[in-house]
Scaffold this motif. Structure first.
Motif, PDB file in Angstrom:
ATOM      1  N   HIS A  22     -14.451   3.030   2.593  1.00  0.00           N
ATOM      2  CA  HIS A  22     -14.248   2.692   3.995  1.00  0.00           C
ATOM      3  C   HIS A  22     -13.567   1.340   4.126  1.00  0.00           C
ATOM      4  O   HIS A  22     -13.682   0.477   3.250  1.00  0.00           O
ATOM      5  CB  HIS A  22     -15.589   2.693   4.750  1.00  0.00           C
ATOM      6  N   TYR A  23     -12.858   1.159   5.232  1.00  0.00           N
ATOM      7  CA  TYR A  23     -12.023  -0.027   5.420  1.00  0.00           C
ATOM      8  C   TYR A  23     -12.782  -1.238   5.960  1.00  0.00           C
ATOM      9  O   TYR A  23     -12.230  -2.327   6.054  1.00  0.00           O
ATOM     10  CB  TYR A  23     -10.867   0.302   6.365  1.00  0.00           C
ATOM     11  N   SER A  24     -14.046  -1.067   6.340  1.00  0.00           N
ATOM     12  CA  SER A  24     -14.776  -2.173   6.950  1.00  0.00           C
ATOM     13  C   SER A  24     -15.595  -2.935   5.905  1.00  0.00           C
ATOM     14  O   SER A  24     -16.456  -2.358   5.243  1.00  0.00           O
ATOM     15  CB  SER A  24     -15.705  -1.662   8.056  1.00  0.00           C
ATOM     16  N   GLY A  25     -15.313  -4.211   5.731  1.00  0.00           N
ATOM     17  CA  GLY A  25     -16.093  -5.032   4.818  1.00  0.00           C
ATOM     18  C   GLY A  25     -15.699  -4.849   3.364  1.00  0.00           C
ATOM     19  O   GLY A  25     -14.730  -4.167   3.025  1.00  0.00           O
ATOM     20  N   ASP A  26     -16.485  -5.474   2.481  1.00  0.00           N
ATOM     21  CA  ASP A  26     -16.260  -5.403   1.041  1.00  0.00           C
ATOM     22  C   ASP A  26     -17.200  -4.371   0.423  1.00  0.00           C
ATOM     23  O   ASP A  26     -18.419  -4.484   0.554  1.00  0.00           O
ATOM     24  CB  ASP A  26     -16.504  -6.765   0.387  1.00  0.00           C
ATOM     25  N   ASP A  27     -16.614  -3.357  -0.208  1.00  0.00           N
ATOM     26  CA  ASP A  27     -17.388  -2.305  -0.874  1.00  0.00           C
ATOM     27  C   ASP A  27     -18.478  -1.725   0.029  1.00  0.00           C
ATOM     28  O   ASP A  27     -19.661  -1.682  -0.342  1.00  0.00           O
ATOM     29  CB  ASP A  27     -18.009  -2.846  -2.166  1.00  0.00           C
TER      30      ASP A  27
END
Length: 281
Positions: A42-47
């Protein structure tokens, strides 16, 4: 015009049980469809936590009986069309004919492309989408398909049982209407999930006149003879609900068949409230 929810397939605070719960709640709250994003990362946040949309939709299917279920949008070039077709056909049977799949070249910022060695060149992914779209629509009919192409092959193979829906599970094509190829691909399918700008970091609503013009360039009907689907939206609800309701009415008059409202990543209570308030009709 029908009203669908677009749900994230991941995010820092999102659990898979919450996504299933939201899908079930959507039906009781009066929504007409539940559509999930489709990312490996997913594109939100880190990992961030990320979940497979087809497995989530399967869980929703067995506990609902009315809402249409699908993705908006699956990057077909990073999937094997035959495997995707098998998953969609299985969902169609589990849901008693409520499946839809939307495909596109993929989000240019999708971290799941380069990270796993998938092609990132737009021209290559576009060629794979063009070829894969024909293969996917054929396989989703349950009829024998023969295909010899640059990227894919099928030797007189049929995926059985055939779909519940006839003549096939509906296929939508997603992408920016600034690219003429998106309209051409959609005309080979059953619907379009358009966004206005090729720059996915920006957002601009379609005007009713732009929707009317778009509808005029597309087939009047899809493969089953029903009106060709034009699914507009993909953003969260605006605070002024009176203005929003008026805007949606204008889109319906212009020929849109779906409005898709996005529920952004948030805590479970906030996401639940966004679904439970129901659509603006």
């Amino acid at each position: 015009m029908r009203h669908g929810l677009e749900l994230p397939c991941g995010g820092a605070s999102v659990t898979v049980s919450t996504l299933v719960e939201l899908g079930e709640l959507a039906e009781s709250a009066g929504w007409d469809g539940v559509f999930l994003e489709d990312y490996l990362v997913h594109y939100s946040g880190d990992d961030p936590p990320t979940y497979d949309p087809w497995l989530v939709l399967t869980a929703i299917a067995v506990s609902t009986g009315r809402v249409r279920l699908g993705t908006t949008v699956t990057a077909l070039p990073r999937r094997r069309p035959a495997k995707l077709a098998r998953e969609v056909l299985t969902l169609d049977h589990l849901s008693a004919g409520r499946a839809t799949v939307a495909v596109g070249v993929g989000d240019p910022g999708d971290r799941g492309l380069a990270a796993f060695g998938e092609p990132t060149e737009v021209a290559v992914r576009a060629a794979m989408l063009d070829e894969g779209l024909d293969l996917l629509t054929g396989l989703l009919s349950g009829a024998p398909v023969s295909h010899q192409g640059t990227h894919y092959r099928a030797d007189a193979v049929a995926l059985r049982p055939p779909p519940v829906q006839s003549p096939r599970v509906p296929v939508w094509v997603g992408g920016s209407t600034q690219a003429g190829s998106v309209r051409r691909r959609a005309a080979r399918a059953d619907g379009i999930v358009p966004y206005k700008l090729t720059d996915t970091d920006g957002w601009s609503d379609f005007t009713p006149d732009e929707v009317r013009e778009l509808v005029g360039t597309l087939p009047p009907t899809r493969a089953d003879g029903q009106p060709f689907d034009v699914a507009i939206g993909g953003r969260r609800r605006r605070p002024d609900e009176c203005a929003e309701r008026a805007y949606l009415g204008e889109l319906a008059e212009a020929g849109a068949t779906w409005w898709l409202e996005y529920v952004p990543v948030g805590d479970a209570a906030t996401m639940r409230a966004a679904v439970a308030r129901g659509p603006l009709r």
